[in-house]
Design an enzyme around this catalytic site. Structure first.
Site, PDB file in Angstrom:
ATOM      1  CG  HIS A 288      -1.869   1.142   1.266  1.00 21.34           C
ATOM      2  ND1 HIS A 288      -3.210   0.996   0.962  1.00 21.34           N
ATOM      3  CD2 HIS A 288      -1.691   2.460   1.527  1.00 21.34           C
ATOM      4  CE1 HIS A 288      -3.810   2.167   1.058  1.00 21.34           C
ATOM      5  NE2 HIS A 288      -2.912   3.074   1.408  1.00 21.34           N
ATOM      6  CG  HIS A 331      -1.307   6.176   9.410  1.00 22.12           C
ATOM      7  ND1 HIS A 331      -2.531   5.769   8.952  1.00 22.12           N
ATOM      8  CD2 HIS A 331      -1.213   7.483   9.064  1.00 22.12           C
ATOM      9  CE1 HIS A 331      -3.158   6.758   8.360  1.00 22.12           C
ATOM     10  NE2 HIS A 331      -2.381   7.830   8.414  1.00 22.12           N
ATOM     11  CD  GLU A 337      -3.307  11.944   7.748  1.00 21.18           C
ATOM     12  OE1 GLU A 337      -4.417  11.382   7.912  1.00 21.18           O
ATOM     13  OE2 GLU A 337      -2.252  11.314   7.575  1.00 21.18           O
ATOM     14  CE1 TYR A 346      -9.980   7.755   1.900  1.00 17.57           C
ATOM     15  CE2 TYR A 346     -10.362   7.301   4.233  1.00 17.57           C
ATOM     16  CZ  TYR A 346      -9.498   7.459   3.169  1.00 17.57           C
ATOM     17  OH  TYR A 346      -8.145   7.346   3.351  1.00 17.57           O
ATOM     18  CG  HIS A 361      -7.495  11.371  11.814  1.00 15.24           C
ATOM     19  ND1 HIS A 361      -7.977  10.945  10.599  1.00 15.24           N
ATOM     20  CD2 HIS A 361      -8.426  11.022  12.728  1.00 15.24           C
ATOM     21  CE1 HIS A 361      -9.139  10.341  10.765  1.00 15.24           C
ATOM     22  NE2 HIS A 361      -9.438  10.385  12.058  1.00 15.24           N
ATOM     23  CG  HIS A 367      -5.436   8.579  11.811  1.00 17.92           C
ATOM     24  ND1 HIS A 367      -4.299   9.176  12.321  1.00 17.92           N
ATOM     25  CD2 HIS A 367      -5.346   8.721  10.463  1.00 17.92           C
ATOM     26  CE1 HIS A 367      -3.563   9.664  11.340  1.00 17.92           C
ATOM     27  NE2 HIS A 367      -4.172   9.384  10.204  1.00 17.92           N
TER      28      HIS A 367
END
Length: 437
Positions: A288, A331, A337, A346, A361, A367
């Site tokens: 990812h 993470h 963010e 989403y 976040h 989160h």
């Protein structure tokens, strides 16, 4: 509306609305054509390196210095500027909000700005503020410019017409507009009540990020950014000009429209971009990749690889990675963010994050996918899947984003947001297989 392709960030552009209004070969002749005044608008220090030097020459009916009165204080109490500290008593945490409601009373774009977070220091020309806007009427004879920073506007409901001194720009949901520091404009909702997001950038202006190993193509391409062609308004009636300067607002009255630029040339101008033109890249075998591969624009900080702001989008795209947890992983991040959703859903959130909503976040606060999103992704059959009919974005900054009182006390705040991770269960059982039942 009429647009021309922006030939590239840092390159010159020219346009005129009357033939011969733009001088050729001389920037500031003694007597410009049509009796116009020459005026330079600088977006960088005069001695900035050539590649970073930004200025435009405006040929206008009256110079912008001509006011009929002095500036007086004006009040826009819900528009806040960094630093905006100790504005409320709410503790740090992961936050999410439902969409802002459009008011019933007449509200224009300026009075409809509601600041959610501030970061950095506008006086030190670093950081940003994240706002939402709601509006149901146009600014008529009111005009505005922001001396503190440029504005990146992301509509979510309804289209907007920005009538600027350098031309007219229209945007609809799925497009963005950037209004440079100091450019005068007014805003007209096109088709009824509007709502959206604004990033106020105090730092280095937005530009295209370096592509690194990606090479010469993909992501956002220069040719897809458009500037307006020259347009002017010769209106002899009282108007107001509102200015945001060092976090405070001021107003002056003028006896004519300030949108009277007949021709201009340079590399400092408003522009628009259709986010459907963004060409995403991603993993085509496994793993990812970081969300930085979805950066449309960046505001550099002076420290390589550490942005003042990144504007990142999550557009429709194919997911094809094998043996991979496809949504964003859990993470903690040095960046903060602020996320919004223009339309669709989403992929890391099953519910609660709706179009027009917001999540925040902040730096080093953990989160990731909610419980149901994790369950779905960890058991999904990893065939190629297209994420379609979706558009989310982030205003991401290296600074902590401080909540305003408006955001902390908003009835739209989802006070149970933290519960979306409550059902994440222990899967460790001492065996390599774990408990994936």
């Amino acid at each position: 509306m009429a647009y021309s392709y922006m030939p590239g960030f840092g390159n010159d552009f020219e346009t005129e609305s009357l033939p011969g209004a733009l001088p050729q070969g001389r920037n500031s002749p003694q007597r410009p054509a049509y009796g116009l005044y020459a005026e330079q608008l600088s977006g960088s220090p005069f001695t900035a390196p050539r590649g970073a030097n930004e200025r435009s020459w405006l040929y206008r009916i009256r110079p912008s210095v001509k006011h009929t009165g002095r500036f007086r204080p004006a009040d826009f109490p819900l528009w806040k500027t960094a630093p905006n500290l100790n504005d409320h008593e709410m503790a740090i945490g992961q936050y999410r909000w439902n969409p802002a409601s459009v008011p019933q009373e007449p509200t224009d774009f300026l009075s409809g700005i509601r600041t959610m977070t501030t970061a950095g220091d506008a006086l030190g020309q670093s950081g940003m503020a994240a706002h939402v806007y709601v509006a149901n009427t146009d600014m008529v004879d009111d005009h505005f410019f922001n001396a503190d920073g440029e504005l990146l506007v992301v509509p979510q409901v309804g289209g907007l017409r920005f009538i600027t001194e350098m031309g007219v720009i229209e945007i609809k949901p799925g497009e963005i507009c950037v209004l440079p520091r100091g450019v005068i404009f007014k805003v007209v909702p096109i088709d009824g009540p509007v709502r959206g997001y604004v990033c106020e950038n105090y730092g280095a202006k937005f530009t295209l990020p370096n592509r690194g190993p990606i090479g010469a193509n993909c992501l956002a391409n220069q040719r897809d950014f458009k500037t307006p062609v020259a347009w002017f308004e010769e209106k002899e009636k009282p108007c107001r000009l509102v200015v945001k300067w060092c976090g405070r607002f001021y107003v002056t009255h003028i006896d004519h429209s300030p949108l009277d630029v007949v021709a201009w040339h340079g590399n400092y101008a408003p522009y628009k971009y259709d986010l459907a033109s963004f060409s995403p890249v991603g993993a085509i075998l496994f793993d990812h990749p970081d969300p930085s591969i979805y950066s449309v624009l960046t505001s550099p900080s002076g420290e390589e690889g550490t942005a003042n702001i990144d504007f990142v989008i999550f557009p429709p795209r194919w997911l094809v990675a094998e043996d991979t947890f496809r949504p964003p992983w859990y993470h903690r991040n040095i960046m903060s963010e602020f996320m919004g959703l223009v339309h669709g859903q989403y992929d890391a959130k099953a519910e609660g994050f709706v179009p027009g909503g917001i999540s925040l976040h902040n730096m080093m606060l953990a989160h990731g996918p909610d419980s149901s999103g994790y369950e779905k992704a960890s058991h999904a059959e990893l065939t190629p899947v297209k994420l379609d009919h979706t558009l989310a974005f982030m205003f991401e900054t290296r600074f902590p984003q401080m909540l305003t009182r408006y955001a902390a006390e908003s009835p739209n705040l989802q006070r149970d947001y933290i519960d979306c991770w409550r059902d994440l269960k222990k899967r460790f059982n001492g065996t390599p297989e774990g408990d994936w039942s």
